[in-house]
Scaffold this active site. Structure first.
Site, PDB file in Angstrom:
ATOM      1  N   ASN A 146       2.911   6.227   2.682  1.00  0.00           N
ATOM      2  CA  ASN A 146       1.500   6.391   3.269  1.00  0.00           C
ATOM      3  C   ASN A 146       2.211   6.138   4.973  1.00  0.00           C
ATOM      4  O   ASN A 146       1.293   7.963   5.728  1.00  0.00           O
ATOM      5  CB  ASN A 146       0.485   6.044   2.808  1.00  0.00           C
ATOM      6  CG  ASN A 146       0.557   4.660   2.618  1.00  0.00           C
ATOM      7  OD1 ASN A 146       1.608   3.390   2.678  1.00  0.00           O
ATOM      8  ND2 ASN A 146      -0.069   3.419   2.785  1.00  0.00           N
ATOM      9  N   GLU A 244       2.214  -6.839   0.059  1.00  0.00           N
ATOM     10  CA  GLU A 244       1.190  -6.244  -0.259  1.00  0.00           C
ATOM     11  C   GLU A 244       0.834  -5.235  -0.615  1.00  0.00           C
ATOM     12  O   GLU A 244       1.702  -4.206  -0.877  1.00  0.00           O
ATOM     13  CB  GLU A 244       1.616  -5.154   1.284  1.00  0.00           C
ATOM     14  CG  GLU A 244      -0.335  -5.382   1.850  1.00  0.00           C
ATOM     15  CD  GLU A 244      -0.464  -3.637   1.942  1.00  0.00           C
ATOM     16  OE1 GLU A 244      -1.197  -3.618   1.002  1.00  0.00           O
ATOM     17  OE2 GLU A 244      -0.244  -2.599   2.191  1.00  0.00           O
ATOM     18  N   GLU A 457       2.375 -10.137   6.556  1.00  0.00           N
ATOM     19  CA  GLU A 457       3.273  -9.404   8.161  1.00  0.00           C
ATOM     20  C   GLU A 457       2.529  -9.336   9.415  1.00  0.00           C
ATOM     21  O   GLU A 457       1.326  -9.475   9.168  1.00  0.00           O
ATOM     22  CB  GLU A 457       3.118  -7.962   7.558  1.00  0.00           C
ATOM     23  CG  GLU A 457       4.003  -8.406   5.548  1.00  0.00           C
ATOM     24  CD  GLU A 457       4.460  -6.950   5.739  1.00  0.00           C
ATOM     25  OE1 GLU A 457       5.794  -6.295   6.049  1.00  0.00           O
ATOM     26  OE2 GLU A 457       4.331  -5.666   4.958  1.00  0.00           O
TER      27      GLU A 457
END
Length: 476
Positions: A146, A244, A457
């Site tokens: 994505n 994530e 992150e």
């Protein structure tokens, strides 16, 4: 476009290929090797062999290479953006933003390369300690389809700056821009073997990478089910994980909010990249005093979006990434209406007809009167569908926002500082935005709670997850 192993192109061992096609038109773009376990082994061996020399370089020297790579990305940003749009589908404006964002990330990590790390501890008569941080070794990064370029930057920047070597596996549907940027890093002076890219399906190359005994850290961005499998597989070898895993971000709009600004925020927050973003606005909670006005304004904005091929000027929203994605979104909308769990205000079906024959287009959709326990609210919907709920007060909005297994991001739109404080204290999310949504600069730590994952992150602290402490005890 071949895999990069040890700085050179490598064909897959079985010489079979994966085609990459434009999701807006179905056109063939290129093909990449269908990697095997042997290809993963070769990549890890190359990374392991390069680790010694790379880890001995100063952080400043490593940062200079990242800085040069950022310059090359900016030099080629138009070509990179076009390639990204062709393989992923998003409008060229969004692809340009993403490519420049990757350059920003590499520049950020280059900018902190000279900062000292570690600490000195005085123990009096017992001696002194010097604590420093050292790289882990070979790390693995698994990239989703994505936002492949920005997420590549999130993983490559801190991993390489910290002195690790890296094996990167891109998504099979969007590997081309990742491979091209890997080539630019090599052009910038990255030594052979420091960054290796292996293409192929997750159930072969991804699994082999996660299970490889010489991989010391895994950084994965993707869906919850895959994240859980990675966590289970990683237990065979003790290692560091950053996961994530997506979210179902709530957006809370209070009666005192700047309504036009909040409407624009909801529009961009849900329909940017056709809603295919982990931190997209996936649930909209409106105070009852402004709900009718807000829905009316938002409906007009949604119906004014231009849908089409991302390469065409003026396109606001491109296609979904695949036929599977289109099927998932169509199903969740059909289930919602079939169970009478919501009312379609606008959209609600795939786009067909001239210009949409071969693409995976779905109309941007608003659904109101959504039932509190509808699957549309409880599961992550990765596409251009926005459920809208009315709430009587902030307490109700917070309760509904927390009625989720996820906890990635959330936003509150208000002018009241006490409202902001309460949302920050009580809403379960890794990041809370105020009067905005989606923005994640490279300086800002990013990650979630609950089933949205583990670790962070971005930011200076991301370096900690790519290093471990090492102590020198001076006992004189």
């Amino acid at each position: 476009m071949d895999m990069l192993i040890n700085g050179t192109a490598a064909m897959a061992a079985d010489e079979t290929w994966i085609e990459v096609n434009n999701p807006a038109t179905g056109e063939y773009i290129d093909k990449v090797p269908r990697g095997s376990k042997e290809d993963v082994n070769a990549a890890v061996e190359a990374a392991d062999a390069a680790f010694g020399a790379w880890s001995q370089k100063t952080t400043r020297d490593r940062g200079l290479i990242l800085c040069r790579a950022a310059e090359l990305i900016r030099r080629d940003h138009k070509d990179l953006a076009r390639l990204l749009t062709r393989e992923q589908g998003k409008p060229i404006r969004e692809s340009t933003d993403e490519v420049r964002g990757c350059a920003n990330i590499l520049e950020y990590y280059a900018s902190i390369a000279g900062q000292p790390d570690g600490e000195a501890i005085s123990l009096g008569k017992a001696g002194d300690c010097l604590v420093t941080r050292v790289p882990l070794g070979v790390c693995a990064a698994i990239i989703p389809w994505n936002m492949p370029v920005i997420i590549m930057g999130w993983k490559v920047g801190p991993a390489l700056l910290a002195g690790n070597t890296l094996v990167l596996k891109p998504s099979s549907s969007t590997p081309l821009t990742n491979l091209t940027i890997a080539g630019l890093l090599q052009e910038a002076g990255l030594p052979a073997g420091v960054l290796n890219v292996v293409t192929g399906p997750g159930d072969t190359t991804g699994t082999a990478l996660v299970q490889h005994p010489r991989v010391k850290k895994i950084s994965f961005t993707g869906d919850c089910a895959t994240g859980r499998r990675i966590r289970e597989m990683a237990q065979d070898h003790i290692r560091t994980l950053t996961l994530e895993l997506g979210g179902s971000d709530p957006m809370i709009v209070m009666a005192d909010a700047d309504i036009p600004n909040a409407v624009e925020g909801a529009l961009r927050g849900r329909f940017y990249n056709a809603g295919q973003i982990c931190t997209a606005v996936k649930r909209l909670y409106l105070h009852e005093k402004i709900a009718e006005e807000f829905i009316s304004l938002l409906t007009a904005k949604v119906e004014g979006l231009t849908i089409g091929n991302g390469l065409l000027p003026g396109t606001d929203m491109g296609p979904l990434n695949s036929a599977e994605q289109l099927g998932r979104i169509s199903s969740v909308v059909s289930e919602t209406t079939g169970r009478e769990e919501g009312t379609i205000r606008t959209g609600g079906c795939p786009l067909t007809g001239p210009g949409f024959e071969k693409g995976f287009f779905f109309k941007p959709t608003l659904i109101t009167d959504v039932a509190p326990d509808a699957a549309l609210l409880r599961n992550e919907v990765f596409g251009p569908v926005l459920p809208v709920m009315t709430v009587p007060d902030l307490g109700a909005a917070i309760r509904e926002a927390n009625h989720s297994k996820y906890g990635l991001g959330a936003s509150v739109w208000t002018k009241d500082l006490s409202t902001v404080k309460q949302v920050f204290r009580e809403v379960n999310a890794g990041i809370i935005w105020v009067n905005r949504h989606l923005t994640v600069p490279p300086e800002v730590p990013f990650g979630g709670t609950n089933e949205s994952g583990i670790g962070r992150e971005n930011g200076f602290k991301a370096l900690d997850s790519y290093t471990q402490s090492k102590t020198l005890y001076l006992g004189w």
